[in-house]
Design a protein around this motif. Structure first.
Motif, PDB file in Angstrom:
ATOM      1  N   THR A  51       0.813  -1.217   0.000  1.00 36.67           N
ATOM      2  CA  THR A  51       0.000   0.000   0.000  1.00 36.67           C
ATOM      3  C   THR A  51       0.847   1.267   0.000  1.00 36.67           C
ATOM      4  N   ASP A  52       2.148   1.132  -0.175  1.00 34.38           N
ATOM      5  CA  ASP A  52       3.009   2.314  -0.181  1.00 34.38           C
ATOM      6  C   ASP A  52       2.584   3.344  -1.218  1.00 34.38           C
ATOM      7  N   GLY A  53       2.066   2.893  -2.355  1.00 32.60           N
ATOM      8  CA  GLY A  53       1.669   3.808  -3.412  1.00 32.60           C
ATOM      9  C   GLY A  53       0.242   4.317  -3.311  1.00 32.60           C
ATOM     10  N   VAL A  54      -0.480   3.894  -2.279  1.00 32.31           N
ATOM     11  CA  VAL A  54      -1.862   4.347  -2.113  1.00 32.31           C
ATOM     12  C   VAL A  54      -1.862   5.824  -1.717  1.00 32.31           C
ATOM     13  N   LYS A  55      -2.632   6.616  -2.458  1.00 29.98           N
ATOM     14  CA  LYS A  55      -2.708   8.052  -2.194  1.00 29.98           C
ATOM     15  C   LYS A  55      -3.419   8.303  -0.865  1.00 29.98           C
TER      16      LYS A  55
ATOM     17  N   TYR B 133      -5.998 -13.499  10.966  1.00 28.48           N
ATOM     18  CA  TYR B 133      -5.107 -12.530  10.339  1.00 28.48           C
ATOM     19  C   TYR B 133      -4.262 -13.180   9.254  1.00 28.48           C
ATOM     20  N   LEU B 134      -4.002 -12.404   8.213  1.00 26.01           N
ATOM     21  CA  LEU B 134      -3.153 -12.854   7.121  1.00 26.01           C
ATOM     22  C   LEU B 134      -1.692 -12.678   7.526  1.00 26.01           C
ATOM     23  N   ILE B 135      -0.989 -13.795   7.608  1.00 27.10           N
ATOM     24  CA  ILE B 135       0.429 -13.758   7.938  1.00 27.10           C
ATOM     25  C   ILE B 135       1.155 -13.402   6.645  1.00 27.10           C
ATOM     26  N   ASP B 136       1.652 -12.199   6.597  1.00 26.19           N
ATOM     27  CA  ASP B 136       2.209 -11.643   5.363  1.00 26.19           C
ATOM     28  C   ASP B 136       3.081 -10.466   5.774  1.00 26.19           C
ATOM     29  N   GLU B 137       4.175 -10.259   5.096  1.00 28.75           N
ATOM     30  CA  GLU B 137       5.091  -9.170   5.473  1.00 28.75           C
ATOM     31  C   GLU B 137       4.425  -7.802   5.448  1.00 28.75           C
ATOM     32  N   ARG B 138       3.300  -7.696   4.745  1.00 30.69           N
ATOM     33  CA  ARG B 138       2.590  -6.418   4.691  1.00 30.69           C
ATOM     34  C   ARG B 138       1.691  -6.196   5.904  1.00 30.69           C
ATOM     35  N   TRP B 139       1.223  -7.276   6.544  1.00 29.67           N
ATOM     36  CA  TRP B 139       0.138  -7.101   7.507  1.00 29.67           C
ATOM     37  C   TRP B 139       0.410  -7.632   8.912  1.00 29.67           C
TER      38      TRP B 139
ATOM     39  N   GLU C 246       3.698 -13.875  12.425  1.00 34.02           N
ATOM     40  CA  GLU C 246       3.172 -15.184  12.821  1.00 34.02           C
ATOM     41  C   GLU C 246       2.565 -15.178  14.215  1.00 34.02           C
ATOM     42  N   ASP C 247       2.976 -14.246  15.052  1.00 38.62           N
ATOM     43  CA  ASP C 247       2.379 -14.175  16.394  1.00 38.62           C
ATOM     44  C   ASP C 247       1.229 -13.171  16.457  1.00 38.62           C
ATOM     45  N   GLY C 248       0.705 -12.772  15.284  1.00 33.52           N
ATOM     46  CA  GLY C 248      -0.495 -11.931  15.237  1.00 33.52           C
ATOM     47  C   GLY C 248      -0.268 -10.455  15.481  1.00 33.52           C
ATOM     48  N   LYS C 249       0.965 -10.009  15.406  1.00 37.16           N
ATOM     49  CA  LYS C 249       1.257  -8.577  15.604  1.00 37.16           C
ATOM     50  C   LYS C 249       1.322  -7.882  14.251  1.00 37.16           C
ATOM     51  N   ARG C 250       0.923  -6.627  14.251  1.00 34.88           N
ATOM     52  CA  ARG C 250       1.012  -5.842  13.022  1.00 34.88           C
ATOM     53  C   ARG C 250       2.467  -5.674  12.611  1.00 34.88           C
ATOM     54  N   THR C 251       2.696  -5.734  11.310  1.00 34.50           N
ATOM     55  CA  THR C 251       4.045  -5.536  10.782  1.00 34.50           C
ATOM     56  C   THR C 251       4.354  -4.039  10.718  1.00 34.50           C
ATOM     57  N   PRO C 252       5.622  -3.686  10.560  1.00 31.71           N
ATOM     58  CA  PRO C 252       5.969  -2.268  10.383  1.00 31.71           C
ATOM     59  C   PRO C 252       5.227  -1.632   9.202  1.00 31.71           C
ATOM     60  N   HIS C 253       5.060  -2.366   8.130  1.00 29.81           N
ATOM     61  CA  HIS C 253       4.314  -1.837   6.979  1.00 29.81           C
ATOM     62  C   HIS C 253       2.887  -1.487   7.375  1.00 29.81           C
ATOM     63  N   HIS C 254       2.237  -2.369   8.111  1.00 29.68           N
ATOM     64  CA  HIS C 254       0.864  -2.147   8.559  1.00 29.68           C
ATOM     65  C   HIS C 254       0.790  -0.924   9.473  1.00 29.68           C
ATOM     66  N   GLU C 255       1.712  -0.851  10.412  1.00 29.73           N
ATOM     67  CA  GLU C 255       1.747   0.301  11.327  1.00 29.73           C
ATOM     68  C   GLU C 255       1.951   1.605  10.552  1.00 29.73           C
ATOM     69  N   LYS C 256       2.812   1.555   9.545  1.00 28.59           N
ATOM     70  CA  LYS C 256       3.064   2.742   8.716  1.00 28.59           C
ATOM     71  C   LYS C 256       1.780   3.182   8.008  1.00 28.59           C
TER      72      LYS C 256
ATOM     73  N   LEU D 292      -1.323   2.648   8.967  1.00 26.02           N
ATOM     74  CA  LEU D 292      -2.234   3.209   9.961  1.00 26.02           C
ATOM     75  C   LEU D 292      -1.817   4.624  10.363  1.00 26.02           C
ATOM     76  N   ARG D 293      -0.501   4.863  10.481  1.00 31.03           N
ATOM     77  CA  ARG D 293      -0.019   6.224  10.778  1.00 31.03           C
ATOM     78  C   ARG D 293      -0.361   7.178   9.646  1.00 31.03           C
ATOM     79  N   ARG D 294      -0.163   6.718   8.420  1.00 30.21           N
ATOM     80  CA  ARG D 294      -0.513   7.551   7.269  1.00 30.21           C
ATOM     81  C   ARG D 294      -1.998   7.900   7.284  1.00 30.21           C
ATOM     82  N   ALA D 295      -2.834   6.934   7.628  1.00 28.82           N
ATOM     83  CA  ALA D 295      -4.278   7.176   7.687  1.00 28.82           C
ATOM     84  C   ALA D 295      -4.604   8.203   8.777  1.00 28.82           C
ATOM     85  N   GLU D 296      -3.961   8.089   9.922  1.00 35.45           N
ATOM     86  CA  GLU D 296      -4.176   9.057  11.008  1.00 35.45           C
ATOM     87  C   GLU D 296      -3.717  10.446  10.587  1.00 35.45           C
ATOM     88  N   GLU D 297      -2.561  10.522   9.938  1.00 34.34           N
ATOM     89  CA  GLU D 297      -2.048  11.811   9.471  1.00 34.34           C
ATOM     90  C   GLU D 297      -2.997  12.429   8.451  1.00 34.34           C
ATOM     91  N   TRP D 298      -3.568  11.609   7.587  1.00 30.99           N
ATOM     92  CA  TRP D 298      -4.526  12.101   6.603  1.00 30.99           C
ATOM     93  C   TRP D 298      -5.770  12.651   7.292  1.00 30.99           C
TER      94      TRP D 298
END
Length: 119
Positions: free
Chosen positions: A46-50, A75-81, A84-94, A96-102
């Motif tokens: 989602t890096d390119g999502v406006k 939860y989808l175990i994927d480097e984007r989301w 394996e232990d059900g925690k958000r990845t850095p990409h996912h956190e990023k 969510l931060r972008r959404a908050e900033e928007w």
């Protein structure tokens, strides 16, 4: 956004060659906002999502959270989301931060418009 829902109750929308079939069985965050409903598009980050498209993505996520006919599965175990232990990845956190900033930016612009209209 890495959350898995059972869409069996919506099989008319998600099965076979239906319009939303790309959403079934994979993360479809990017196709949802780009309108390019392909498997290749679903592999993108989602890096390119406006910023303005983040609203639609968050609303789409909320739809599934609130819709009784689509049961949350996990939860989808994927480097984007999720890890394996059900925690958000850095990409996912990023994202969510972008959404908050928007949201903050939209509120700022709305306040500016309101102030201008009072003049």
């Amino acid at each position: 956004m890495g959350e898995v829902y059972d869409v069996t109750n919506g099989r008319d929308y998600y099965a076979g060659k239906s319009g939303y079939a790309v959403f079934a069985g994979r993360d479809a965050s990017v196709p949802f906002v780009t309108g390019t409903f392909t498997k290749e598009e679903s592999k993108k980050t989602t890096d390119g999502v406006k910023p303005g498209d983040l609203d639609a993505l968050i609303d789409w996520r909320k739809f599934y959270e609130d819709e009784d006919k689509y049961e949350f599965q996990g939860y989808l175990i994927d480097e984007r989301w999720y890890t394996e232990d059900g925690k958000r990845t850095p990409h996912h956190e990023k994202l969510l931060r972008r959404a908050e900033e928007w949201e903050v930016e939209k509120a700022r612009k709305k306040a500016e418009r309101a102030a201008r209209s009072k003049k």
